[in-house]
Design an enzyme around this catalytic site. Structure first.
Site, mmCIF file in Angstrom:
data_model
loop_
_atom_site.group_PDB
_atom_site.id
_atom_site.type_symbol
_atom_site.label_atom_id
_atom_site.label_comp_id
_atom_site.label_asym_id
_atom_site.label_seq_id
_atom_site.Cartn_x
_atom_site.Cartn_y
_atom_site.Cartn_z
ATOM 1 C CG ASP A 111 -2.643 51.774 30.827
ATOM 2 O OD1 ASP A 111 -3.421 51.360 29.949
ATOM 3 O OD2 ASP A 111 -1.618 51.154 31.156
ATOM 4 C CG ASP A 128 -5.445 47.302 29.412
ATOM 5 O OD1 ASP A 128 -5.002 46.997 28.289
ATOM 6 O OD2 ASP A 128 -4.894 48.142 30.148
#
Length: 156
Positions: A111, A128
């Protein structure tokens, strides 16, 4: 090969490759950048959304693969569903499989988007965002279909 299937494969590969290249940059090339509203900072997510189920970190990739396989079997048996939602399905597969590949490659999902203006938000990645876009597209299609069905019933 069906036109919709070709389009979905192209969408899948573009999103998947872009996501993996960006993640490689953050994981291996130090692409971190601080900003006043949002920063780009490497973080590893051992769970799923908001790090839930991180206690399953080592097994999560296998659980997610089983879910993808079951979903694929379902789509093979319900081809009309695939053809109706082929674009969001391509998005879901690209984002989902890219995140699963991260678990095998890096031991966790890579991330890097970190929102910190006014409030702090979870760190997330391009995959995402793509997965959330897919869900939004599916919801929009459902709303449009529902309104069309209501109109058709009232016209009778």
């Amino acid at each position: 090969m069906n036109k919709k299937l070709k389009i979905s494969i192209i969408i899948f590969f573009i999103i998947f490759v872009v996501d993996q290249v960006v993640k490689y940059g953050f994981a291996n090339l130090g692409w971190d950048l601080d900003g006043p509203i949002m920063s780009l900072k490497l973080a590893y997510n051992y769970g799923v959304a908001f790090s839930m189920f991180s206690f399953l970190a080592e097994n999560l990739k296998y659980i997610q693969l089983v879910i993808v396989i079951v979903g694929t079997i379902y789509l093979f048996k319900n081809k009309e569903l695939f053809y109706k939602y082929y674009i969001p399905i391509a998005f879901l597969y690209a984002g989902g499989l890219s995140n699963i590949l991260d678990r095998f490659t890096y031991g966790a999902v890579v991330d890097y988007f970190y929102w910190h203006y006014i409030f702090e938000f979870a760190i997330f990645n391009f995959a995402d965002v793509i997965i959330n876009c897919a869900v939004a597209i599916i919801i929009i299609i459902q709303i449009i279909d529902s309104r069309r069905e209501k109109r058709e019933k009232t016209d009778l």
